[in-house]
Motif scaffolding. Sequence first.
Motif, mmCIF file in Angstrom:
data_model
loop_
_atom_site.group_PDB
_atom_site.id
_atom_site.type_symbol
_atom_site.label_atom_id
_atom_site.label_comp_id
_atom_site.label_asym_id
_atom_site.label_seq_id
_atom_site.Cartn_x
_atom_site.Cartn_y
_atom_site.Cartn_z
ATOM 1 N N LYS A 105 -2.390 6.652 6.727
ATOM 2 C CA LYS A 105 -1.424 7.877 7.223
ATOM 3 C C LYS A 105 -0.243 6.970 7.847
ATOM 4 O O LYS A 105 -0.036 5.786 8.099
ATOM 5 N N GLY A 106 0.950 7.989 7.994
ATOM 6 C CA GLY A 106 2.165 7.341 8.237
ATOM 7 C C GLY A 106 3.083 8.434 8.509
ATOM 8 O O GLY A 106 2.892 9.713 8.411
ATOM 9 N N VAL A 107 4.649 8.208 8.384
ATOM 10 C CA VAL A 107 5.617 8.833 8.465
ATOM 11 C C VAL A 107 6.469 8.682 7.345
ATOM 12 O O VAL A 107 6.912 7.448 7.176
ATOM 13 N N MET A 108 7.360 9.673 6.773
ATOM 14 C CA MET A 108 8.373 9.518 5.988
ATOM 15 C C MET A 108 9.333 10.323 6.232
ATOM 16 O O MET A 108 9.468 11.212 6.917
ATOM 17 N N LYS A 109 10.679 9.564 6.124
ATOM 18 C CA LYS A 109 12.060 10.121 6.547
ATOM 19 C C LYS A 109 13.056 9.976 5.323
ATOM 20 O O LYS A 109 13.071 8.763 4.898
ATOM 21 N N VAL A 110 13.649 10.991 4.829
ATOM 22 C CA VAL A 110 14.543 11.077 3.788
ATOM 23 C C VAL A 110 15.868 11.608 4.014
ATOM 24 O O VAL A 110 15.972 12.632 4.590
ATOM 25 N N GLU A 111 16.858 10.987 3.603
ATOM 26 C CA GLU A 111 18.207 11.554 3.534
ATOM 27 C C GLU A 111 18.957 11.272 2.331
ATOM 28 O O GLU A 111 19.198 10.094 1.919
ATOM 29 N N ARG A 112 19.520 12.227 1.599
ATOM 30 C CA ARG A 112 19.794 12.011 0.260
ATOM 31 C C ARG A 112 21.479 12.098 0.555
ATOM 32 O O ARG A 112 21.980 12.928 1.319
ATOM 33 N N ILE A 118 0.708 -1.129 0.023
ATOM 34 C CA ILE A 118 0.174 0.033 0.015
ATOM 35 C C ILE A 118 0.764 1.434 -0.212
ATOM 36 O O ILE A 118 0.512 1.887 -0.736
ATOM 37 N N CYS A 119 1.878 1.249 0.740
ATOM 38 C CA CYS A 119 2.682 2.470 1.044
ATOM 39 C C CYS A 119 3.693 2.815 -0.136
ATOM 40 O O CYS A 119 4.279 3.693 -0.032
ATOM 41 N N ALA A 120 3.799 1.610 -0.788
ATOM 42 C CA ALA A 120 5.039 1.692 -2.182
ATOM 43 C C ALA A 120 4.645 2.769 -3.173
ATOM 44 O O ALA A 120 5.351 3.118 -3.846
ATOM 45 N N MET A 121 3.271 3.011 -2.966
ATOM 46 C CA MET A 121 2.896 4.082 -4.486
ATOM 47 C C MET A 121 3.528 5.408 -4.093
ATOM 48 O O MET A 121 3.215 6.047 -3.336
ATOM 49 N N ALA A 122 5.018 3.372 -4.546
ATOM 50 C CA ALA A 122 5.412 4.630 -3.007
ATOM 51 C C ALA A 122 6.200 5.342 -3.441
ATOM 52 O O ALA A 122 6.738 4.090 -2.882
ATOM 53 N N THR A 124 3.722 3.208 6.982
ATOM 54 C CA THR A 124 2.236 3.344 7.117
ATOM 55 C C THR A 124 1.907 2.568 8.393
ATOM 56 O O THR A 124 2.259 1.533 8.960
ATOM 57 N N THR A 125 1.214 3.711 9.219
ATOM 58 C CA THR A 125 0.937 3.107 10.600
ATOM 59 C C THR A 125 -0.790 2.999 10.744
ATOM 60 O O THR A 125 -1.060 2.341 11.795
ATOM 61 N N SER A 126 -1.250 3.531 9.950
ATOM 62 C CA SER A 126 -3.066 3.185 10.148
ATOM 63 C C SER A 126 -3.442 3.347 8.750
ATOM 64 O O SER A 126 -3.183 4.080 7.612
ATOM 65 N N PRO A 127 -4.503 2.495 8.433
ATOM 66 C CA PRO A 127 -5.204 1.497 9.101
ATOM 67 C C PRO A 127 -4.415 0.126 9.368
ATOM 68 O O PRO A 127 -4.679 -0.561 10.371
ATOM 69 N N ALA A 128 -3.418 -0.065 8.596
ATOM 70 C CA ALA A 128 -2.411 -1.307 8.820
ATOM 71 C C ALA A 128 -0.950 -0.711 8.612
ATOM 72 O O ALA A 128 -0.813 0.510 8.320
ATOM 73 N N LYS A 129 -0.424 -1.455 9.329
ATOM 74 C CA LYS A 129 1.450 -1.160 9.322
ATOM 75 C C LYS A 129 1.992 -1.871 8.486
ATOM 76 O O LYS A 129 1.904 -3.061 8.241
ATOM 77 N N GLN A 130 2.996 -1.109 7.599
ATOM 78 C CA GLN A 130 3.791 -1.559 6.778
ATOM 79 C C GLN A 130 5.132 -0.680 6.694
ATOM 80 O O GLN A 130 4.933 0.581 6.680
ATOM 81 N N VAL A 154 16.246 -2.505 -0.862
ATOM 82 C CA VAL A 154 15.000 -1.841 -0.106
ATOM 83 C C VAL A 154 14.276 -3.117 0.386
ATOM 84 O O VAL A 154 14.059 -4.241 -0.042
ATOM 85 N N TRP A 155 13.962 -2.938 1.571
ATOM 86 C CA TRP A 155 13.053 -3.690 2.319
ATOM 87 C C TRP A 155 11.755 -3.346 2.466
ATOM 88 O O TRP A 155 11.446 -2.292 2.744
ATOM 89 N N ILE A 156 10.869 -4.312 2.227
ATOM 90 C CA ILE A 156 9.313 -3.939 2.493
ATOM 91 C C ILE A 156 8.795 -4.900 3.439
ATOM 92 O O ILE A 156 8.666 -6.054 3.270
ATOM 93 N N TYR A 157 8.361 -4.403 4.696
ATOM 94 C CA TYR A 157 8.192 -5.230 5.676
ATOM 95 C C TYR A 157 6.847 -5.153 6.191
ATOM 96 O O TYR A 157 6.166 -4.029 6.488
ATOM 97 N N ASP A 158 6.141 -6.405 6.330
ATOM 98 C CA ASP A 158 4.633 -6.530 6.823
ATOM 99 C C ASP A 158 4.544 -7.337 7.980
ATOM 100 O O ASP A 158 4.774 -8.370 8.165
#
Length: 231
Positions: free
Chosen positions: A83-90, A8-12, A98-104, A113-117
């Motif tokens: 909903k969730g949080v993004m952090k980037v460092e170039r 879900i969050c990868a669109m991302a 993603t923290t709501s409604p499911a976590k990923q 790249v790791w995608i963790y469910d």
Amino acid sequence: MKMLRKTICAMALGAATLAPVMMSTTVLAATAASEQQAAASLVNQLNGVKSFTANFEQTTKVSSGKAPQKKGLSAQHMNQTFKGVMKVERPGKFFWETTSPAKQTIVTSGKTVWIYDPDLQQAVRQNLDEQVANTPALLLSGNTSQIMQTYRVTQPNKTKTYYTLYPKDKDGAFQSLTISFGANKAPTLMILADSLGQTTYVRFNNMKVNASIPASTFNFTPPKGTDIIDQ
């Protein structure tokens, strides 16, 4: 082996910045930048952001008359806000959770790249270079030369800091990506359109630009018992 849940969050990225996107084609034709000018302007925007943190809200909608298809998000995800949080460092460091409604969680420190469910106790491991085209938010952490190689960049109105990118690979996950930047050069809105008639809106708020981010944020070790899938 457990089935892989659709990422879900990868669109991302304030919604008020959408206004210029809706300008008439006549006005746009008169003010649009050339692709070379657009690319240079986008590089300037990205180079001003060395690190970036924000909360995000993501919603996917389907065009009128079209039903979600197998390759897209399922019907239950339509018009639902994640909903969730993004952090980037170039360059190359990226954290998207993603923290709501499911976590990923999507994490990379620059190579893998790791995608963790956690609900499925499953982690997908992918090559970063391959994911830049399929996970658009990753371009915010990437190097500008790679972005120019992956996307064709346009700037519909050269007096406005929003850009529409088109993947050079026609088999990519989406057809176009529009990014709008705020006064502090931080992205405020991303709009993704795909061939299935789906449009995803990602709005950022509570942005912090060039703040220090702990290095551990971008490191990921699968918890014990996690199924690891290489793609």
